[in-house]
Structures are given as C-alpha cells and as structure tokens.
Enzyme design. Structure first.
Site: not given
Length: 163
Positions: A62, A92, A136
């Site tokens: 999405n 990193h 979520a």
C-alpha cells in the site's frame, strides 16, 4: 433503477481502466522487481535497490511504504503490507567513526500469507514465518515464528493461529 445499475457498471469499468493504467505507470517507475502474478503497488512508495527484491503471487504493497532492499528482500505469496511501513535490509554501522561511512546489509525474508499492519518497522536480518499477522505500529527486530499474531515495540507473540 436501470440508470443506477448502468452508472455502477460504468464506474467499475472506468475504475478498472484507471487502476490498470496506474499499475502500469508504477511498475515502470519502480524498476526491475522480480514479481509474481497479481502484484499490486499503490503510489506513492519508495523502493531502494528494486533489483534485490523478489515478490511472490498476490502481493499488495500500500501507499507510503518505504523499502530499502540493499541486503535483499524476499516476499512470499499472499502478503499484504499496509500503509506507512518501513522495511529495510540496510542499516548504518554504529561502530563506524562516522555513521554514514559504512552500511550493513542483511536479507529479510517474509513468508507467505503474512499481513503487516500499518506503520510497522522491520529491520535487517529478519525472517517472518508463514501465516503471520503483525499488528499496526509494531517494531520487528527479531525473527517471527509461523502461525502467530505479533504486536508491540518490540513485536511479541500474543496469539497462536490454528492451521
């Protein structure tokens, strides 16, 4: 009644034409992703190193998803990635003098029948098993076993899925 039915059919037809047009434009813009059948990608998205991504059948990504695939990413079949997720196989090195001097690349593997909820973050080196739901706003910083629901920051198993 007939007019309303005609409007509905016409709207569906126009939507399908427009959706196919947008998908072709998006597929052109994202480059050489190895993708299976019925791949849907909703703009806008960011994909770094698309040549290092392999996507199965029936995958939906999405809008507002960011994918950094420097270490490679494999996505199985029947996967849904909700909006605003960040999936990165590159990070990193915190041991470098300057953090941007050196990158670390580790492959991410996402199994089949996986639903990744909105605003999730998945970091390098993670393997997500088949039949997994990630709630979520979850932060995935360790491997997730198959057949389970995970939520939280860091993501923790809250429920087994019977298969």
């Amino acid at each position: 009644m007939i007019v309303m039915k005609f409007k509905s059919i016409a709207q569906k037809f126009l939507y399908r034409i427009f959706d196919n047009y947008l998908q072709s434009k998006i597929n052109y813009q994202i480059g050489p992703i190895q993708k299976g059948r019925n791949f849907k990608l909703y703009h806008p998205v960011f994909i770094g190193f698309p040549e290092k991504i392999k996507v199965g059948d029936n995958v939906v990504i999405n809008a507002f998803v960011h994918i950094w695939a420097g270490g490679g990413i494999e996505i199985g079949d029947n996967v849904m990635i909700a909006s605003h997720c960040a999936i990165t196989s590159t990070t990193h090195n915190t041991n470098s003098t300057l953090f941007n001097d050196e990158n670390i690349h580790q492959k991410i593997i996402i199994g089949s029948n996986v639903w990744i909820g909105a605003h999730c973050v998945i970091v390098p080196g993670i393997t997500i098993g088949d039949n997994v739901v990630i709630g979520a706003n979850s932060f995935v910083n360790r491997d997730l076993e198959a057949n389970a629901v995970y939520v939280g920051s860091p993501a923790k198993k809250i429920k087994a899925i019977e298969r």
